[in-house]
Design a protein around this motif. Structure first.
Motif, PDB file in Angstrom:
ATOM      1  N   SER A  71      40.274  30.430  45.169  1.00 33.09           N
ATOM      2  CA  SER A  71      40.985  30.681  45.340  1.00 33.09           C
ATOM      3  C   SER A  71      41.394  30.790  43.230  1.00 33.09           C
ATOM      4  O   SER A  71      42.048  31.025  42.754  1.00 33.09           O
ATOM      5  N   THR A  75      42.923  33.698  41.247  1.00 37.73           N
ATOM      6  CA  THR A  75      44.402  33.531  40.496  1.00 37.73           C
ATOM      7  C   THR A  75      43.607  34.127  38.856  1.00 37.73           C
ATOM      8  O   THR A  75      44.386  34.535  38.617  1.00 37.73           O
ATOM      9  N   GLU A  78      43.104  37.534  38.994  1.00 34.32           N
ATOM     10  CA  GLU A  78      44.982  38.190  39.124  1.00 34.32           C
ATOM     11  C   GLU A  78      45.951  38.149  37.575  1.00 34.32           C
ATOM     12  O   GLU A  78      46.823  39.200  36.776  1.00 34.32           O
ATOM     13  N   ARG A  79      45.423  36.752  36.838  1.00 34.92           N
ATOM     14  CA  ARG A  79      46.246  36.353  35.568  1.00 34.92           C
ATOM     15  C   ARG A  79      45.885  37.370  34.660  1.00 34.92           C
ATOM     16  O   ARG A  79      46.856  38.077  33.755  1.00 34.92           O
TER      17      ARG A  79
END
Length: 91
Positions: A71, A75, A78-79
């Motif tokens: 996770s 994340t 993605e950022r």
């Protein structure tokens, strides 16, 4: 803190913290800066040499469940605008 002092256990569960400990670091591997104002910690900077980041992340991820690690990586990618497909192609 003396060389043989240890951190005390907290009331929080082990899952509430990610531990980072560097045993016998060479001079210049880590740089810690703590700024205290009006008897309160304002911030803590931890700087680490870029060539040591892989081991640093390995230490952090050792304390995480596989699900939490996935996770966190997802994340972060993605950022940063990183497409996981691009990673597979570069290997």
């Amino acid at each position: 803190m003396a060389a043989n002092d240890v951190f005390t256990e907290t009331d929080d569960s082990a899952e509430s913290w990610v531990d980072v400990r560097m045993t016998d670091p060479d001079e210049g591997e880590w740089d810690v800066d703590v700024v205290i104002a009006e008897k309160q910690v304002e911030y803590v900077d931890l700087r680490i040499r870029p060539e040591l980041l892989e081991g640093f992340f390995e230490c952090l991820f050792d304390d995480l469940s596989d699900e939490r690690a996935r996770s966190l990586l997802s994340t972060t990618m993605e950022r940063q605008g990183i497409d996981p497909a691009d990673l597979a192609e570069s290997q």
